[in-house]
Design a protein around this motif. Structure first.
Motif, short mmCIF file in Angstrom:
data_model
loop_
_atom_site.label_atom_id
_atom_site.label_comp_id
_atom_site.label_asym_id
_atom_site.label_seq_id
_atom_site.Cartn_x
_atom_site.Cartn_y
_atom_site.Cartn_z
N ILE A 197 -7.68 72.27 39.78
CA ILE A 197 -7.54 73.65 39.32
C ILE A 197 -8.90 74.29 39.14
CG2 ILE A 197 -6.81 75.07 37.36
CD1 ILE A 197 -4.52 73.03 36.96
N VAL A 198 -9.79 73.57 38.46
CA VAL A 198 -11.13 74.10 38.19
C VAL A 198 -11.89 74.30 39.49
CG1 VAL A 198 -13.37 73.58 37.14
CG2 VAL A 198 -11.25 73.10 35.89
N SER A 199 -11.81 73.34 40.41
CA SER A 199 -12.53 73.40 41.67
C SER A 199 -12.07 74.57 42.53
CB SER A 199 -12.35 72.08 42.43
OG SER A 199 -12.95 72.16 43.70
N GLU A 200 -10.75 74.73 42.66
CA GLU A 200 -10.21 75.80 43.51
C GLU A 200 -10.53 77.17 42.96
OE1 GLU A 200 -6.06 75.08 43.96
OE2 GLU A 200 -6.33 73.48 45.46
N PHE A 201 -10.39 77.33 41.63
CA PHE A 201 -10.68 78.63 41.02
C PHE A 201 -12.16 78.96 41.12
CE2 PHE A 201 -11.75 81.35 37.38
CZ PHE A 201 -10.89 82.40 37.61
N SER A 202 -13.00 77.97 40.84
CA SER A 202 -14.44 78.19 40.90
C SER A 202 -14.89 78.54 42.31
CB SER A 202 -15.18 76.94 40.40
OG SER A 202 -16.56 77.14 40.43
N SER A 203 -14.31 77.86 43.29
CA SER A 203 -14.65 78.12 44.69
C SER A 203 -14.33 79.55 45.07
CB SER A 203 -13.91 77.14 45.60
OG SER A 203 -14.14 77.45 46.95
N ARG A 204 -13.14 80.01 44.70
CA ARG A 204 -12.73 81.38 45.05
C ARG A 204 -13.58 82.39 44.29
NH1 ARG A 204 -10.04 84.83 47.40
NH2 ARG A 204 -9.03 86.62 46.48
N LEU A 205 -13.86 82.10 43.03
CA LEU A 205 -14.62 83.03 42.21
C LEU A 205 -16.00 83.28 42.80
CD1 LEU A 205 -14.51 84.60 39.49
CD2 LEU A 205 -15.53 82.59 38.43
N HIS A 206 -16.58 82.24 43.39
CA HIS A 206 -17.95 82.36 43.90
C HIS A 206 -18.00 82.69 45.38
CE1 HIS A 206 -20.11 81.04 40.29
NE2 HIS A 206 -19.07 80.24 40.08
N SER A 207 -16.91 82.51 46.11
CA SER A 207 -16.95 82.71 47.56
C SER A 207 -16.50 84.09 47.99
CB SER A 207 -16.11 81.65 48.27
OG SER A 207 -14.75 81.73 47.88
N SER A 208 -15.36 84.57 47.49
CA SER A 208 -14.82 85.83 47.98
C SER A 208 -15.01 87.00 47.01
CB SER A 208 -13.33 85.68 48.32
OG SER A 208 -12.63 85.20 47.21
N LEU A 209 -15.26 86.71 45.74
CA LEU A 209 -15.47 87.77 44.76
C LEU A 209 -16.94 87.87 44.40
CD1 LEU A 209 -12.48 87.20 42.30
CD2 LEU A 209 -12.67 88.93 44.09
N ASN A 210 -17.38 89.10 44.13
CA ASN A 210 -18.76 89.29 43.74
C ASN A 210 -18.89 89.08 42.23
OD1 ASN A 210 -21.09 91.11 42.69
ND2 ASN A 210 -21.50 90.88 44.88
N PRO A 211 -19.66 88.10 41.78
CA PRO A 211 -19.76 87.77 40.35
C PRO A 211 -20.19 88.94 39.47
CG PRO A 211 -20.74 86.03 41.67
CD PRO A 211 -20.46 87.17 42.61
N LYS A 212 -21.11 89.75 39.99
CA LYS A 212 -21.58 90.90 39.21
C LYS A 212 -20.44 91.89 38.96
CE LYS A 212 -24.88 94.76 39.30
NZ LYS A 212 -25.93 95.44 40.09
N ASN A 213 -19.62 92.10 39.97
CA ASN A 213 -18.51 93.03 39.85
C ASN A 213 -17.41 92.48 38.93
OD1 ASN A 213 -20.00 94.47 41.70
ND2 ASN A 213 -18.70 93.98 43.44
N VAL A 214 -17.21 91.17 39.01
CA VAL A 214 -16.25 90.52 38.13
C VAL A 214 -16.67 90.74 36.66
CG1 VAL A 214 -15.32 88.29 37.36
CG2 VAL A 214 -15.52 88.79 39.81
N LYS A 215 -17.94 90.63 36.43
CA LYS A 215 -18.48 90.83 35.08
C LYS A 215 -18.14 92.22 34.54
CE LYS A 215 -23.08 91.47 32.99
NZ LYS A 215 -24.53 91.31 33.22
N HIS A 216 -18.21 93.24 35.38
CA HIS A 216 -17.92 94.60 34.94
C HIS A 216 -16.46 94.74 34.49
CE1 HIS A 216 -21.76 96.33 35.87
NE2 HIS A 216 -21.68 96.03 37.16
N TYR A 217 -15.56 94.15 35.24
CA TYR A 217 -14.13 94.25 34.91
C TYR A 217 -13.83 93.52 33.60
CZ TYR A 217 -9.04 94.37 36.00
OH TYR A 217 -7.68 94.60 35.99
#
Length: 374
Positions: free
Chosen positions: A216-236
């Motif tokens: 669970i942790v691996s799959e979520f972390s992978s998607r969070l860092h691969s397809s989503l922009n971390p800076k933009n995630v932070k804003h939301y």
């Protein structure tokens, strides 16, 4: 030798239904993307599943995603087997909040990320652009909060709201993690923030000796860092942290609150429900579920269907455990007390046409009640 009577032409009473089903299935595979500029929220990326030119004969859903994901979370759910019947008779308008489409670049430094209130109010721009009259709101987490604000601001464009793990108050479990969010640096998601997002989505699955914890942790972390922009995630996430209280008790449309009994937000959803008008707001708690999309998707699909039937939508879709003939009955009977049947002159398409006069959740006594999995 006597001749046989002429053979009757072959008839197939379900041929028309099969043709209509094939057409619906083809329409449900249509997918289009739009970039829509709003007054205060910047540009929203919109993914439409289904043919909006058929919206008069369809249920139209407007979805907004939670933190740490984008529209694909709803798209995956809609494409799941348990949603196939609903999907064929519906259109889905999936919203990506600013900067959350796949592989988006960082938002400009001078961009002011909208509040949840502003996002909710600006969603009407999406409906106007797509020429959609009214929708059923379907949101999760932060997205549920956004859609609730849309329903409060634009009740004439909203037939109802289905809100999963919706939080009403400004101060909740987020306070525990507040200092971790403030420590975000540059474009990277800090470890504390990532821990919170994991807790936010999968809390119950990360405690104890769950053998799937690492996966669970691996799959979520992978998607969070691969397809989503971390800076933009932070804003939301920061917009979610600084949200104002949600006055759901003032809502003029019907609302279904859904949560899992193992969700870290179960008690928060209960509190929200406690402070609302029970004539308008219904709550469903699913046993043995935290993330209801992954733990109990069939229960979520069933509750969506029952809610929509209460609004006069998706009336030809059969509830689990109910035979198809009974599904053509409505909750109102004829003059002789018998249930009204589907007219022979009415096609399945016409039967699915939304009945916007029914704006209260009315449970057909013939339909089995939704029960949590035991």
């Amino acid at each position: 030798m006597s001749s046989l009577p002429p053979a009757s032409p072959p008839t197939n009473p379900t041929a028309q239904q099969r043709r209509e089903s094939f057409a619906r299935r083809a329409e449900s595979l249509i997918e289009r993307k739009y970039s829509i500029s709003t007054d205060k929220s910047g540009e929203l990326t919109i993914t439409v599943q289904g043919d909006l030119t058929q919206q008069e004969k369809r249920a139209v859903f407007l979805t907004v995603h939670d933190l740490g994901c984008n529209h694909t979370s709803f798209q995956d759910f809609v494409n799941s087997p348990c949603m196939s019947e609903i999907k064929e008779r519906s259109c889905f308008i999936h919203v990506d909040v600013p900067g959350h489409a796949d592989n988006n670049a960082p938002l400009p430094d001078n961009f002011t990320f909208p509040s949840l209130q502003t996002l909710g109010e600006d969603l009407v721009t999406v409906l106007d652009y797509l020429h959609v009259k009214y929708v059923i709101g379907l949101g999760e987490g932060a997205g549920a909060n956004v859609l609730a604000r849309f329903g409060l601001k634009h009740p004439s464009r909203c037939l109802g709201l289905i809100l999963i793990n919706c939080t009403g108050s400004a101060a909740t479990v987020l306070e525990t993690f507040k200092t971790k969010f403030i420590s975000w640096n540059n474009d990277e998601v800090a470890k504390g923030a990532e821990d919170f997002l994991l807790y936010h989505k999968f809390g119950h699955q990360l405690v104890g000796d769950n053998p799937d914890k690492e996966k669970i942790v691996s799959e979520f972390s992978s998607r969070l860092h691969s397809s989503l922009n971390p800076k933009n995630v932070k804003h939301y996430v920061k917009a979610f942290m600084t949200r104002k209280d949600l006055p759901l008790k003032n809502c003029k449309v019907d609302v279904l609150l859904i949560t899992g009994m193992l969700s870290p937000y179960a008690s928060v959803v209960e509190k929200l429900h406690k402070d609302t008008d029970k004539e308008k707001v219904t709550m469903m708690k699913i046993e043995r579920a935290g993330n209801v999309f992954t733990d109990a998707p069939a229960k979520v699909a069933q509750s969506i269907l029952l809610f929509c039937k209460g609004q006069g939508l998706l009336t030809s879709v059969v509830m689990p455990g109910v035979d198809r003939q009974r599904a053509f009955s409505t909750s109102s009977g004829g003059s002789n007390g018998e249930p009204r049947r589907l007219s022979r002159g009415m096609s399945m398409e016409e039967y699915d046409k939304p009945n916007i006069r029914r704006l209260s959740i009315t449970v057909n006594e013939q339909l089995p009640p939704i029960q949590a999995k035991k």
